[in-house]
Scaffold this active site. Structure first.
Site, short mmCIF file in Angstrom:
data_model
loop_
_atom_site.label_atom_id
_atom_site.label_comp_id
_atom_site.label_asym_id
_atom_site.label_seq_id
_atom_site.Cartn_x
_atom_site.Cartn_y
_atom_site.Cartn_z
N ARG A 33 -16.52 13.11 -6.98
CA ARG A 33 -16.51 13.94 -5.77
C ARG A 33 -15.39 14.97 -5.78
NH1 ARG A 33 -18.99 11.72 -0.84
NH2 ARG A 33 -20.85 10.66 -1.61
N ARG A 37 -15.29 18.14 0.64
CA ARG A 37 -14.70 18.65 1.89
C ARG A 37 -13.18 18.70 1.93
NH1 ARG A 37 -18.57 14.90 5.34
NH2 ARG A 37 -17.97 13.67 3.53
N ARG A 46 -19.91 25.62 2.12
CA ARG A 46 -20.73 24.66 2.87
C ARG A 46 -21.14 25.24 4.23
NH1 ARG A 46 -23.16 21.42 5.51
NH2 ARG A 46 -22.88 19.17 5.74
N ASP A 83 -26.73 15.36 -5.15
CA ASP A 83 -26.54 14.05 -4.53
C ASP A 83 -27.54 13.08 -5.12
OD1 ASP A 83 -24.98 12.86 -2.06
OD2 ASP A 83 -26.97 11.94 -2.09
N TYR A 162 -30.99 2.66 -0.50
CA TYR A 162 -31.02 3.69 0.55
C TYR A 162 -32.45 3.97 1.01
CZ TYR A 162 -26.07 4.99 0.10
OH TYR A 162 -24.70 4.98 0.12
O1 CP3 Z 1 -18.80 14.05 -7.59
C1 CP3 Z 1 -19.10 15.23 -7.29
O2 CP3 Z 1 -18.24 16.11 -7.00
C2 CP3 Z 1 -20.57 15.66 -7.37
C3 CP3 Z 1 -21.36 15.55 -6.21
C4 CP3 Z 1 -21.80 14.21 -5.63
C5 CP3 Z 1 -22.06 14.07 -4.23
N1 CP3 Z 1 -22.58 12.83 -4.02
C6 CP3 Z 1 -21.83 15.11 -3.24
C7 CP3 Z 1 -21.81 14.77 -1.81
C8 CP3 Z 1 -22.12 12.99 -6.24
C9 CP3 Z 1 -21.97 12.58 -7.69
C10 CP3 Z 1 -22.61 12.13 -5.21
C11 CP3 Z 1 -23.09 10.76 -5.46
C12 CP3 Z 1 -23.47 9.91 -4.33
N2 CP3 Z 1 -24.08 10.26 -3.15
C13 CP3 Z 1 -23.31 8.50 -4.34
C14 CP3 Z 1 -22.77 7.67 -5.48
C15 CP3 Z 1 -21.29 7.68 -5.54
C16 CP3 Z 1 -20.61 7.00 -4.37
O3 CP3 Z 1 -19.93 7.70 -3.63
O4 CP3 Z 1 -20.76 5.77 -4.23
C17 CP3 Z 1 -23.79 8.02 -3.09
C18 CP3 Z 1 -23.82 6.57 -2.64
C19 CP3 Z 1 -24.30 9.14 -2.36
C20 CP3 Z 1 -24.97 9.15 -1.03
C21 CP3 Z 1 -24.23 9.95 -0.05
N3 CP3 Z 1 -24.16 11.33 -0.06
C22 CP3 Z 1 -23.49 9.49 1.06
C23 CP3 Z 1 -23.28 8.03 1.42
C24 CP3 Z 1 -22.99 10.62 1.71
C25 CP3 Z 1 -22.22 10.65 3.01
C26 CP3 Z 1 -20.79 10.33 2.81
C27 CP3 Z 1 -19.96 11.56 3.02
O5 CP3 Z 1 -18.94 11.68 2.32
O6 CP3 Z 1 -20.31 12.35 3.90
C28 CP3 Z 1 -23.38 11.76 0.97
C29 CP3 Z 1 -23.06 13.18 1.26
C30 CP3 Z 1 -22.34 13.94 0.22
N4 CP3 Z 1 -22.65 13.91 -1.13
C31 CP3 Z 1 -21.28 14.85 0.42
C32 CP3 Z 1 -20.94 15.36 -0.84
C33 CP3 Z 1 -19.88 16.39 -1.15
C34 CP3 Z 1 -20.69 15.22 1.76
C35 CP3 Z 1 -21.65 16.13 2.46
C36 CP3 Z 1 -21.03 17.31 3.17
O7 CP3 Z 1 -20.38 18.16 2.54
O8 CP3 Z 1 -21.26 17.39 4.37
#
Ligand code: CP3
Length: 355
Positions: A33, A37, A46, A83, A162
């Site tokens: 990640r 943000r 974003r 994602d 999920y």
């Molecule tokens: O790592 C990176 O920089 C690449 C991008 C990436 C995202 N999600 C961007 C994201 C990667 C590799 C993921 C993987 C992901 N997504 C996982 C596996 C890794 C982990 O964290 O366990 C999971 C379980 C998800 C599902 C997911 N996506 C959730 C639970 C959420 C909400 C949590 C949050 O932080 O808001 C997301 C949203 C998400 N995916 C965001 C980002 C940058 C935030 C969204 C936003 O900018 O509003």
């Protein structure tokens, strides 16, 4: 040039060397990640994109945020901005990201819902993701030729969790319940995801991804019998499928909270590198995983929020435990949105000295 080579002729990228079993020191690094943000430049793009899915499916914007942490910190790896839930979305399941709530899917609970998933549509619906890979790879080769591009997908178990639950959960009781009560139906869902994930990762590799990572964030909530059936077996099939077409592409597995099953996971899935979560003792992992297999991780993202001496002490312990083996420095889970960007810079400076 093969997929595992890059930069100038014959000079391989440090991240790809480490992911191919070489003990590179100081170790290459990137952070899960790393685009997100906590970065003001991410928040700006974003806001312009509007929704999160819109950001993931607009290649110019997604490529831009993929490269932001490279520009700011000079990481060794860029991870595709997308994602894990894009696969269910591309299979036709309803998905939205509710502000402050995380992902929300139309929960998948019966045979009709599994049958309605449309694998034939995946390559077309996910086409913008593959275009992001192409744009990002071209930009890296032009401006940051030692940086490797990592593609990724969720592992079938975590993505299915999920899909069945419909949202994040502390225990994913609906998904785990379905796996026990109706293993035939749950198995059908997992098989659909194995095929879709293979196809999705192959398309990323064809578009320019130089390594791929499988995120299994919820692997650790399963007892060993279920872990073998729903985590190890499907992952092993995906790795085999990918290797059939791309024998040398580095594959990273992340069986989060697998604990003592990390060794069995690594041997039986065939991943070349295994990512350690925050709770994993790097010394245990070093003993449990063969010395030619890469390890990645596993700084606590909370220590990165704290910064200062706490951050340095934790990072140094990991570096000391990993010296002499193929290793990629990373976090044990994704970076938190309250992380001060200057603490990431502090960490990069430390890792570059080798601790
Ligand atoms: O790592 C990176 O920089 C690449 C991008 C990436 C995202 N999600 C961007 C994201 C990667 C590799 C993921 C993987 C992901 N997504 C996982 C596996 C890794 C982990 O964290 O366990 C999971 C379980 C998800 C599902 C997911 N996506 C959730 C639970 C959420 C909400 C949590 C949050 O932080 O808001 C997301 C949203 C998400 N995916 C965001 C980002 C940058 C935030 C969204 C936003 O900018 O509003």
């Amino acid at each position: 040039m093969t997929e595992a080579t890059g930069g100038t002729a014959g000079e391989r990228k440090p991240l790809l060397r480490a992911l191919s079993g070489e003990a590179v020191w100081p170790p290459p690094m990137w952070l899960m990640r790393q685009a997100g943000r906590y970065l003001p430049e991410y928040r700006e793009v974003r806001a312009k994109a509007g929704g999160f899915i819109k950001l993931c499916t607009t290649p110019e914007m997604a490529a831009e945020v993929t490269i932001q942490p490279i520009r700011r910190y000079g990481m060794d790896g860029a991870i595709l901005f997308s994602d894990i839930l894009i696969v269910p979305w591309a299979l036709g399941q309803g998905l939205r990201f509710a502000e402050g709530e995380g992902p929300v899917l139309d929960p998948l609970r019966d045979a009709a819902a599994v049958a309605a998933l449309d694998p034939a549509a995946l390559r077309e619906r996910a086409a913008p993701i593959f275009e992001t890979v192409r744009l990002t790879r071209a930009a890296l080769e032009a401006h940051a030729a030692r940086v490797a591009l990592i593609g990724f997908a969720g592992s079938p178990w975590t993505v299915a969790a999920y899909m069945v639950e419909g949202h994040g959960s502390r225990d994913f009781a609906a998904a785990r319940g379905m796996a026990y009560a109706d293993p035939t139906l749950f198995g059908r869902l997992i098989r659909t995801l194995v095929d879709a994930t293979t196809d999705y990762l192959l398309a990323q590799i064809e578009a320019g991804a130089e390594a791929v990572m499988l995120f299994d964030s919820w692997a650790g909530m399963l007892p060993p019998s279920q872990f073998r059936r729903w985590v190890i077996e499907p992952t092993a099939i995906i790795v085999r499928n990918i290797r059939r077409q791309h024998p040398t592409i580095p594959v990273i597995g992340f069986p989060r909270l697998a604990g003592p099953l990390i060794g069995e996971y690594t041997v039986r899935t065939g991943v070349g590198t295994v990512a350690m979560d925050t709770a994993m003792d790097p010394r245990f992992a070093a003993g449990a995983v063969a010395p030619n297999i890469g390890l990645q991780g596993n700084l606590d993202p909370l220590s990165l929020i704290a910064g200062g001496v706490a951050l340095e002490a934790e990072a140094r312990q990991i570096l000391a435990a990993m010296r002499g083996r193929p290793f990629v420095f990373n976090l044990g889970h994704g970076i938190e949105k309250t992380t001060p960007p200057e603490h990431v810079a502090q960490l990069v400076r430390l890792v570059r000295t080798g601790g």
